[in-house]
Design a protein around this motif. Structure first.
Motif, PDB file in Angstrom:
ATOM      1  N   ASN A   9      17.541   8.403   8.336  1.00  0.00           N
ATOM      2  CA  ASN A   9      18.398   7.300   7.920  1.00  0.00           C
ATOM      3  C   ASN A   9      17.884   6.762   6.590  1.00  0.00           C
ATOM      4  O   ASN A   9      16.854   6.100   6.533  1.00  0.00           O
ATOM      5  CB  ASN A   9      18.399   6.193   8.991  1.00  0.00           C
ATOM      6  CG  ASN A   9      19.326   5.067   8.656  1.00  0.00           C
ATOM      7  OD1 ASN A   9      19.973   5.059   7.624  1.00  0.00           O
ATOM      8  ND2 ASN A   9      19.394   4.097   9.542  1.00  0.00           N
ATOM      9  N   ASN A  10      18.602   7.029   5.532  1.00  0.00           N
ATOM     10  CA  ASN A  10      18.147   6.621   4.197  1.00  0.00           C
ATOM     11  C   ASN A  10      18.205   5.114   3.980  1.00  0.00           C
ATOM     12  O   ASN A  10      17.752   4.616   2.962  1.00  0.00           O
ATOM     13  CB  ASN A  10      18.981   7.315   3.123  1.00  0.00           C
ATOM     14  CG  ASN A  10      18.681   8.795   3.058  1.00  0.00           C
ATOM     15  OD1 ASN A  10      17.628   9.242   3.464  1.00  0.00           O
ATOM     16  ND2 ASN A  10      19.616   9.560   2.556  1.00  0.00           N
ATOM     17  N   PHE A  11      18.759   4.362   4.914  1.00  0.00           N
ATOM     18  CA  PHE A  11      18.839   2.922   4.771  1.00  0.00           C
ATOM     19  C   PHE A  11      17.715   2.199   5.517  1.00  0.00           C
ATOM     20  O   PHE A  11      17.703   0.984   5.588  1.00  0.00           O
ATOM     21  CB  PHE A  11      20.200   2.420   5.260  1.00  0.00           C
ATOM     22  CG  PHE A  11      21.330   2.931   4.422  1.00  0.00           C
ATOM     23  CD1 PHE A  11      21.547   2.434   3.151  1.00  0.00           C
ATOM     24  CD2 PHE A  11      22.163   3.913   4.898  1.00  0.00           C
ATOM     25  CE1 PHE A  11      22.575   2.907   2.375  1.00  0.00           C
ATOM     26  CE2 PHE A  11      23.204   4.400   4.123  1.00  0.00           C
ATOM     27  CZ  PHE A  11      23.401   3.890   2.856  1.00  0.00           C
ATOM     28  N   THR A  12      16.772   2.939   6.102  1.00  0.00           N
ATOM     29  CA  THR A  12      15.641   2.348   6.805  1.00  0.00           C
ATOM     30  C   THR A  12      14.366   2.626   6.011  1.00  0.00           C
ATOM     31  O   THR A  12      14.035   3.771   5.749  1.00  0.00           O
ATOM     32  CB  THR A  12      15.508   2.933   8.229  1.00  0.00           C
ATOM     33  OG1 THR A  12      16.726   2.699   8.932  1.00  0.00           O
ATOM     34  CG2 THR A  12      14.356   2.290   8.966  1.00  0.00           C
ATOM     35  N   TYR A  13      13.668   1.553   5.629  1.00  0.00           N
ATOM     36  CA  TYR A  13      12.437   1.664   4.848  1.00  0.00           C
ATOM     37  C   TYR A  13      11.280   1.108   5.659  1.00  0.00           C
ATOM     38  O   TYR A  13      11.429   0.129   6.389  1.00  0.00           O
ATOM     39  CB  TYR A  13      12.553   0.850   3.546  1.00  0.00           C
ATOM     40  CG  TYR A  13      13.644   1.332   2.631  1.00  0.00           C
ATOM     41  CD1 TYR A  13      13.404   2.332   1.707  1.00  0.00           C
ATOM     42  CD2 TYR A  13      14.913   0.777   2.680  1.00  0.00           C
ATOM     43  CE1 TYR A  13      14.411   2.771   0.856  1.00  0.00           C
ATOM     44  CE2 TYR A  13      15.924   1.214   1.838  1.00  0.00           C
ATOM     45  CZ  TYR A  13      15.648   2.214   0.925  1.00  0.00           C
ATOM     46  OH  TYR A  13      16.647   2.640   0.095  1.00  0.00           O
ATOM     47  N   TYR A  14      10.120   1.721   5.484  1.00  0.00           N
ATOM     48  CA  TYR A  14       8.892   1.217   6.082  1.00  0.00           C
ATOM     49  C   TYR A  14       7.959   0.857   4.935  1.00  0.00           C
ATOM     50  O   TYR A  14       7.720   1.647   4.024  1.00  0.00           O
ATOM     51  CB  TYR A  14       8.250   2.284   6.972  1.00  0.00           C
ATOM     52  CG  TYR A  14       9.138   2.683   8.130  1.00  0.00           C
ATOM     53  CD1 TYR A  14       9.244   1.883   9.257  1.00  0.00           C
ATOM     54  CD2 TYR A  14       9.871   3.864   8.096  1.00  0.00           C
ATOM     55  CE1 TYR A  14      10.042   2.234  10.333  1.00  0.00           C
ATOM     56  CE2 TYR A  14      10.681   4.233   9.167  1.00  0.00           C
ATOM     57  CZ  TYR A  14      10.760   3.410  10.261  1.00  0.00           C
ATOM     58  OH  TYR A  14      11.569   3.761  11.310  1.00  0.00           O
ATOM     59  N   SER A  68       0.812  -1.211   0.000  1.00  0.00           N
ATOM     60  CA  SER A  68       0.000   0.000   0.000  1.00  0.00           C
ATOM     61  C   SER A  68       0.848   1.265   0.000  1.00  0.00           C
ATOM     62  O   SER A  68       0.520   2.251  -0.649  1.00  0.00           O
ATOM     63  CB  SER A  68      -0.903   0.046   1.226  1.00  0.00           C
ATOM     64  OG  SER A  68      -1.750  -1.065   1.244  1.00  0.00           O
ATOM     65  N   ASP A  69       1.947   1.236   0.745  1.00  0.00           N
ATOM     66  CA  ASP A  69       2.745   2.457   0.874  1.00  0.00           C
ATOM     67  C   ASP A  69       4.185   2.095   1.217  1.00  0.00           C
ATOM     68  O   ASP A  69       4.448   1.079   1.854  1.00  0.00           O
ATOM     69  CB  ASP A  69       2.157   3.340   1.973  1.00  0.00           C
ATOM     70  CG  ASP A  69       2.677   4.760   1.926  1.00  0.00           C
ATOM     71  OD1 ASP A  69       3.272   5.145   0.896  1.00  0.00           O
ATOM     72  OD2 ASP A  69       2.499   5.485   2.913  1.00  0.00           O
ATOM     73  N   ILE A  70       5.096   2.934   0.785  1.00  0.00           N
ATOM     74  CA  ILE A  70       6.513   2.796   1.116  1.00  0.00           C
ATOM     75  C   ILE A  70       6.991   4.149   1.619  1.00  0.00           C
ATOM     76  O   ILE A  70       6.678   5.189   1.034  1.00  0.00           O
ATOM     77  CB  ILE A  70       7.348   2.376  -0.110  1.00  0.00           C
ATOM     78  CG1 ILE A  70       6.907   1.010  -0.614  1.00  0.00           C
ATOM     79  CG2 ILE A  70       8.827   2.369   0.218  1.00  0.00           C
ATOM     80  CD1 ILE A  70       7.604   0.577  -1.880  1.00  0.00           C
TER      81      ILE A  70
END
Length: 74
Positions: A63-68, A55-57
């Protein structure tokens, strides 16, 4: 006269040092310079069923290395 000779020698040393540094830099290659990704193509790697939708990212602002990643199911 000695000051002029000293100044000339210092300038020649500076010029020769910069030329040597440029030659050495051109010979050194970065590891990523030789990698070619031209043969890669975009492809779907997600699930084949509709129950695994994303649904969403979001990326963490500090911190550009952490994604949700938010998923949908149902």
């Amino acid at each position: 006269m000695k000051k002029l000779l000293l100044l000339t020698m210092m300038m020649l040393m500076a010029i020769s040092t910069s030329i040597i540094a440029q030659d050495n830099k051109e010979k050194e290659k970065e590891p990523l310079d030789e990698i070619s990704i031209s043969g890669l193509k975009f492809r779907n790697i997600g699930p084949a069923l509709t129950s695994g939708r994303i649904s969403d990212i979001a990326v963490h602002p500090g911190n550009n290395f952490t994604y949700y990643v938010a998923t949908s199911s149902g």
